[in-house]
Design an enzyme around this catalytic site. Structure first.
Site, mmCIF file in Angstrom:
data_model
loop_
_atom_site.group_PDB
_atom_site.id
_atom_site.type_symbol
_atom_site.label_atom_id
_atom_site.label_comp_id
_atom_site.label_asym_id
_atom_site.label_seq_id
_atom_site.Cartn_x
_atom_site.Cartn_y
_atom_site.Cartn_z
ATOM 1 N N CYS A 1 2.653 -4.898 6.670
ATOM 2 C CA CYS A 1 2.393 -4.847 5.230
ATOM 3 C C CYS A 1 3.937 -4.155 4.709
ATOM 4 O O CYS A 1 5.046 -3.854 5.151
ATOM 5 C CB CYS A 1 1.493 -3.799 4.960
ATOM 6 N N HIS B 1 0.853 -1.265 -0.128
ATOM 7 C CA HIS B 1 -0.019 0.112 0.032
ATOM 8 C C HIS B 1 0.955 1.230 0.188
ATOM 9 O O HIS B 1 2.189 1.265 -0.155
ATOM 10 C CB HIS B 1 -1.052 0.023 1.191
#
Length: 328
Positions: A148, A140
């Site tokens: 992440c 992201h």
């Protein structure tokens, strides 16, 4: 409201001001990247493959060219990943995953809280069979991570557009290969005493196939591990935890020679004392280009440079403790 935000960011000199905040998921591939595709004999709709390297804090986009092989399109610096080198095994361990994943159109998220994102699909089939837990592990935007891979809003916008067009062009899903580091003989020797070394040796077989052939390895699971490009008697294994059935064919001899050469080189480095010692991460890493800005200008400036909404940098002190600094 989006126009007001965009104008305000333009006045502040933010690198992400090229982004359209209202139509972020439908933005075209940037003209410069289209020109690079053309120069490398690639079509915007051609299949892609993604490789991620934690230690180097880099994400690569590969694209199939007219020869039928994959060629490197662009390398993106990652602003933040969390945890340490090694696979993710449980919810809340802050680990960014390592392994082989496949991303289809339904895993693209145009409404991400971090500008745009795509889900890696953790846990994959092998990880689920091993009892690993966790969900929603993403690539992201921004510069904040809790398991992440964060690439900045501008970086993820490009990757999202390239992935979207490849999936629209007929690719059912693109493969993501997430590694702890570039799996060279030097890095393998450096991490030879890590408890994850056996797992990394398994990953390296898939890495070597792509390095040598420039084609996507076919991934299967059996015997509690990944297996690549294997044809089995009776078809693909159904149980990743069961012993692997007999193989119809062996490894590609060219790939096998590459793997064997790296093993011999690693052993030589260990025996002659030239293998480096591994460093321990405090909590994840950051690409040297972003770390330099963090050191020089502070976390607020970096947040403005990496996110339209100035998402705070996650654990900046840990990022500065990343052992792979520009001075190393």
């Amino acid at each position: 409201m989006g126009v007001v935000v965009l104008l305000a960011l333009l006045a502040s000199g933010c690198v992400s001001t090229v982004l359209d905040v209202d139509n972020k998921a439908s933005q075209p591939i940037p003209a410069a990247l289209l020109a690079e595709m053309s120069r490398k004999s690639m079509s915007p709709s051609a299949p892609i493959l993604v490789r991620i390297f934690k230690q180097e804090s880099e994400l690569e986009i590969w694209k199939r060219d007219r020869s039928g092989q994959f060629a490197l399109l662009k390398t993106y610096p990652m602003c933040r990943w969390s945890g340490k080198l090694g696979p993710k095994t449980r919810e809340g361990d802050r680990q960014a995953p390592e392994g082989f994943y496949h991303v289809n159109a339904g895993m693209l998220n145009p409404n991400s809280q971090y500008y745009l994102s795509f889900n890696l699909g953790y846990p994959n089939r092998l990880e689920a069979a091993l009892g690993y837990t966790g969900e929603a592990l993403m690539v992201h935007g921004a510069c904040s991570s809790s398991g992440c891979f964060a690439l900045t809003d501008e970086g993820v916008a490009e990757i999202y557009a390239v992935a979207r067009e490849a999936l629209r062009g007929g690719q059912p899903a693109f493969q993501v290969q997430a590694f702890p580091f570039r799996m060279t003989a030097q890095n393998m020797a450096k991490h030879r005493d890590d408890p994850n070394f056996s797992f990394w040796t398994d990953l390296k077989r898939g890495y070597d196939i792509f390095e040598v052939t420039r084609r996507q390895p076919r991934v299967s699971h059996c015997g509690r591990r990944y297996v690549f490009d294997m044809e089995f008697q009776g078809g693909e294994p159904r149980d990743p935890l069961a012993a692997c059935p007999p193989a119809v064919k062996g490894d590609d001899p060219v790939v096998a020679r590459r793997t064997e050469a790296d093993l011999l080189a690693m052993q030589s480095m260990v025996e002659n004392g030239t293998a480096l010692s591994a460093h321990a991460y405090v909590d994840g890493g950051m690409h040297p280009s972003f770390r330099s800005l963090l050191e020089r200008s502070g976390e607020q400036t970096l947040a403005k440079r990496t996110s339209l909404s100035s998402v705070p940098i996650s654990r900046p002190s840990a990022a500065l403790a990343d052992p792979h600094s520009p001075r190393e």
